[in-house]
Scaffold this motif. Structure first.
Motif, PDB file in Angstrom:
ATOM      1  N   ASP A 191       3.815   6.190  -0.103  1.00  5.59           N
ATOM      2  CA  ASP A 191       3.400   5.926  -1.478  1.00  5.59           C
ATOM      3  C   ASP A 191       1.921   5.562  -1.428  1.00  5.59           C
ATOM      4  O   ASP A 191       1.528   4.698  -0.635  1.00  5.59           O
ATOM      5  N   ALA A 192       1.099   6.218  -2.239  1.00  3.43           N
ATOM      6  CA  ALA A 192      -0.346   5.977  -2.178  1.00  3.43           C
ATOM      7  C   ALA A 192      -0.958   5.990  -3.573  1.00  3.43           C
ATOM      8  O   ALA A 192      -0.549   6.764  -4.445  1.00  3.43           O
ATOM      9  N   HIS A 193      -1.930   5.111  -3.748  1.00  5.34           N
ATOM     10  CA  HIS A 193      -2.796   5.171  -4.926  1.00  5.34           C
ATOM     11  C   HIS A 193      -4.117   4.520  -4.559  1.00  5.34           C
ATOM     12  O   HIS A 193      -4.182   3.639  -3.699  1.00  5.34           O
ATOM     13  N   HIS A 194      -5.167   5.012  -5.164  1.00  7.12           N
ATOM     14  CA  HIS A 194      -6.520   4.570  -4.867  1.00  7.12           C
ATOM     15  C   HIS A 194      -6.726   4.587  -3.352  1.00  7.12           C
ATOM     16  O   HIS A 194      -6.514   5.606  -2.732  1.00  7.12           O
ATOM     17  N   ASP A 195      -7.103   3.507  -2.756  1.00  6.82           N
ATOM     18  CA  ASP A 195      -7.299   3.434  -1.307  1.00  6.82           C
ATOM     19  C   ASP A 195      -6.235   2.560  -0.657  1.00  6.82           C
ATOM     20  O   ASP A 195      -6.509   1.804   0.269  1.00  6.82           O
ATOM     21  N   THR A 196      -4.986   2.675  -1.137  1.00  3.79           N
ATOM     22  CA  THR A 196      -3.896   1.844  -0.641  1.00  3.79           C
ATOM     23  C   THR A 196      -2.671   2.710  -0.353  1.00  3.79           C
ATOM     24  O   THR A 196      -2.331   3.586  -1.142  1.00  3.79           O
ATOM     25  N   LEU A 197      -2.035   2.434   0.789  1.00  2.14           N
ATOM     26  CA  LEU A 197      -0.826   3.144   1.200  1.00  2.14           C
ATOM     27  C   LEU A 197       0.305   2.144   1.394  1.00  2.14           C
ATOM     28  O   LEU A 197       0.077   1.011   1.807  1.00  2.14           O
ATOM     29  N   ARG A 198       1.525   2.613   1.149  1.00  2.00           N
ATOM     30  CA  ARG A 198       2.718   1.802   1.413  1.00  2.00           C
ATOM     31  C   ARG A 198       3.763   2.735   2.002  1.00  2.00           C
ATOM     32  O   ARG A 198       3.993   3.835   1.493  1.00  2.00           O
ATOM     33  N   PHE A 199       4.415   2.286   3.090  1.00  2.00           N
ATOM     34  CA  PHE A 199       5.428   3.124   3.721  1.00  2.00           C
ATOM     35  C   PHE A 199       6.391   2.264   4.540  1.00  2.00           C
ATOM     36  O   PHE A 199       6.015   1.235   5.078  1.00  2.00           O
ATOM     37  N   HIS A 200       7.641   2.727   4.611  1.00  2.00           N
ATOM     38  CA  HIS A 200       8.665   2.081   5.429  1.00  2.00           C
ATOM     39  C   HIS A 200       8.692   2.749   6.790  1.00  2.00           C
ATOM     40  O   HIS A 200       8.372   3.931   6.921  1.00  2.00           O
ATOM     41  N   TRP A 201       9.103   1.992   7.786  1.00  2.00           N
ATOM     42  CA  TRP A 201       9.234   2.521   9.143  1.00  2.00           C
ATOM     43  C   TRP A 201      10.470   1.923   9.806  1.00  2.00           C
ATOM     44  O   TRP A 201      10.978   0.886   9.370  1.00  2.00           O
ATOM     45  N   HIS A 202      10.941   2.616  10.837  1.00  2.00           N
ATOM     46  CA  HIS A 202      12.086   2.167  11.632  1.00  2.00           C
ATOM     47  C   HIS A 202      11.685   2.164  13.096  1.00  2.00           C
ATOM     48  O   HIS A 202      10.953   3.051  13.541  1.00  2.00           O
ATOM     49  N   LEU A 203      12.193   1.200  13.849  1.00  2.15           N
ATOM     50  CA  LEU A 203      12.058   1.175  15.305  1.00  2.15           C
ATOM     51  C   LEU A 203      13.463   1.340  15.876  1.00  2.15           C
ATOM     52  O   LEU A 203      14.347   0.518  15.627  1.00  2.15           O
ATOM     53  N   THR A 204      13.661   2.440  16.626  1.00  5.57           N
ATOM     54  CA  THR A 204      14.996   2.807  17.072  1.00  5.57           C
ATOM     55  C   THR A 204      15.024   3.023  18.581  1.00  5.57           C
ATOM     56  O   THR A 204      14.090   3.601  19.146  1.00  5.57           O
ATOM     57  N   ALA A 205      16.094   2.572  19.202  1.00  4.96           N
ATOM     58  CA  ALA A 205      16.312   2.814  20.628  1.00  4.96           C
ATOM     59  C   ALA A 205      16.743   4.265  20.820  1.00  4.96           C
ATOM     60  O   ALA A 205      17.401   4.837  19.948  1.00  4.96           O
ATOM     61  N   PRO A 206      16.404   4.860  21.958  1.00  2.72           N
ATOM     62  CA  PRO A 206      16.836   6.230  22.219  1.00  2.72           C
ATOM     63  C   PRO A 206      18.359   6.350  22.136  1.00  2.72           C
ATOM     64  O   PRO A 206      19.083   5.520  22.687  1.00  2.72           O
ATOM     65  N   GLY A 207      18.831   7.339  21.386  1.00  4.44           N
ATOM     66  CA  GLY A 207      20.256   7.588  21.259  1.00  4.44           C
ATOM     67  C   GLY A 207      20.984   6.684  20.281  1.00  4.44           C
ATOM     68  O   GLY A 207      22.182   6.862  20.057  1.00  4.44           O
ATOM     69  N   ALA A 208      20.293   5.717  19.704  1.00  2.00           N
ATOM     70  CA  ALA A 208      20.935   4.792  18.761  1.00  2.00           C
ATOM     71  C   ALA A 208      21.121   5.463  17.406  1.00  2.00           C
ATOM     72  O   ALA A 208      20.323   6.301  16.999  1.00  2.00           O
ATOM     73  N   ASN A 209      22.180   5.075  16.713  1.00  2.00           N
ATOM     74  CA  ASN A 209      22.446   5.608  15.378  1.00  2.00           C
ATOM     75  C   ASN A 209      21.752   4.825  14.279  1.00  2.00           C
ATOM     76  O   ASN A 209      21.595   5.318  13.175  1.00  2.00           O
ATOM     77  N   GLU A 210      21.360   3.609  14.598  1.00  2.00           N
ATOM     78  CA  GLU A 210      20.804   2.722  13.585  1.00  2.00           C
ATOM     79  C   GLU A 210      19.538   2.058  14.116  1.00  2.00           C
ATOM     80  O   GLU A 210      19.475   1.683  15.283  1.00  2.00           O
ATOM     81  N   PRO A 211      18.506   1.894  13.277  1.00  2.00           N
ATOM     82  CA  PRO A 211      17.275   1.240  13.737  1.00  2.00           C
ATOM     83  C   PRO A 211      17.520  -0.215  14.133  1.00  2.00           C
ATOM     84  O   PRO A 211      18.320  -0.914  13.514  1.00  2.00           O
ATOM     85  N   LEU A 212      16.819  -0.654  15.163  1.00  2.00           N
ATOM     86  CA  LEU A 212      16.863  -2.044  15.587  1.00  2.00           C
ATOM     87  C   LEU A 212      16.018  -2.908  14.653  1.00  2.00           C
ATOM     88  O   LEU A 212      16.385  -4.027  14.310  1.00  2.00           O
ATOM     89  N   VAL A 213      14.866  -2.367  14.256  1.00  2.00           N
ATOM     90  CA  VAL A 213      13.940  -3.073  13.364  1.00  2.00           C
ATOM     91  C   VAL A 213      13.587  -2.139  12.215  1.00  2.00           C
ATOM     92  O   VAL A 213      13.378  -0.941  12.425  1.00  2.00           O
ATOM     93  N   ILE A 214      13.517  -2.686  11.010  1.00  2.00           N
ATOM     94  CA  ILE A 214      13.076  -1.951   9.832  1.00  2.00           C
ATOM     95  C   ILE A 214      12.001  -2.779   9.159  1.00  2.00           C
ATOM     96  O   ILE A 214      12.131  -3.995   9.022  1.00  2.00           O
ATOM     97  N   GLY A 215      10.940  -2.116   8.741  1.00  2.00           N
ATOM     98  CA  GLY A 215       9.876  -2.823   8.053  1.00  2.00           C
ATOM     99  C   GLY A 215       9.102  -1.901   7.139  1.00  2.00           C
ATOM    100  O   GLY A 215       9.423  -0.718   7.003  1.00  2.00           O
ATOM    101  N   PHE A 216       8.103  -2.467   6.495  1.00  2.00           N
ATOM    102  CA  PHE A 216       7.187  -1.640   5.728  1.00  2.00           C
ATOM    103  C   PHE A 216       5.783  -2.205   5.865  1.00  2.00           C
ATOM    104  O   PHE A 216       5.584  -3.396   6.112  1.00  2.00           O
ATOM    105  N   ASP A 217       4.835  -1.321   5.754  1.00  2.00           N
ATOM    106  CA  ASP A 217       3.424  -1.686   5.866  1.00  2.00           C
ATOM    107  C   ASP A 217       2.688  -1.287   4.604  1.00  2.00           C
ATOM    108  O   ASP A 217       3.011  -0.274   3.975  1.00  2.00           O
ATOM    109  N   VAL A 218       1.714  -2.099   4.259  1.00  2.00           N
ATOM    110  CA  VAL A 218       0.766  -1.792   3.195  1.00  2.00           C
ATOM    111  C   VAL A 218      -0.593  -1.724   3.863  1.00  2.00           C
ATOM    112  O   VAL A 218      -0.997  -2.658   4.564  1.00  2.00           O
TER     113      VAL A 218
END
Length: 122
Positions: free
Chosen positions: A73-100
């Motif tokens: 998601d972006a407007h002007h000079d700002t971005l927002r996005f979600h991310w996942h940190l996942t172990a190899p072969g895992a079905n579900e992320p270990l960590v979920i976050g978002f950055d601006v």
């Protein structure tokens, strides 16, 4: 919007790059020289500190991979996005976050990271 997607893709790539020289090239491409990265556990300013932060996260979660968790998601000079940190072969992320991220001349000058899901302490 295409630039925003490409920048975030390179940002995620920098968090996954384990080769120190290639990671540093990505960091210098993605971030302004005096950029700041802040999340609940760290404050880093400048390429060296950001690089050290990424290396520390990689050491804490060896073999894990960051992935974009949705649309940028972006407007002007700002971005927002979600991310996942996942172990190899895992079905579900270990960590979920978002950055601006705030941009300056097409590069990131400030990141504010938020953690939505973190592992429970053993």
């Amino acid at each position: 919007m295409n630039h925003a997607n490409q920048l975030v893709a390179r940002y995620i790539q920098s968090w996954n790059e384990t080769d120190p020289l290639r990671r540093r090239v990505l960091i210098e491409d993605v971030y302004a020289e005096q950029a700041s990265y802040t999340d609940p556990m760290v404050q880093a300013k400048g390429w060296e500190a950001i690089d050290a932060t990424i290396a520390a996260v990689q050491n804490m979660f060896p073999g894990h991979v960051f992935e974009l968790g949705g649309q940028v998601d972006a407007h002007h000079d700002t971005l927002r996005f979600h991310w996942h940190l996942t172990a190899p072969g895992a079905n579900e992320p270990l960590v979920i976050g978002f950055d601006v991220a705030a941009l300056d001349n097409g590069r990131i000058r400030q990141v504010y990271g938020f953690l939505d899901k973190v592992p429970m302490a053993a």
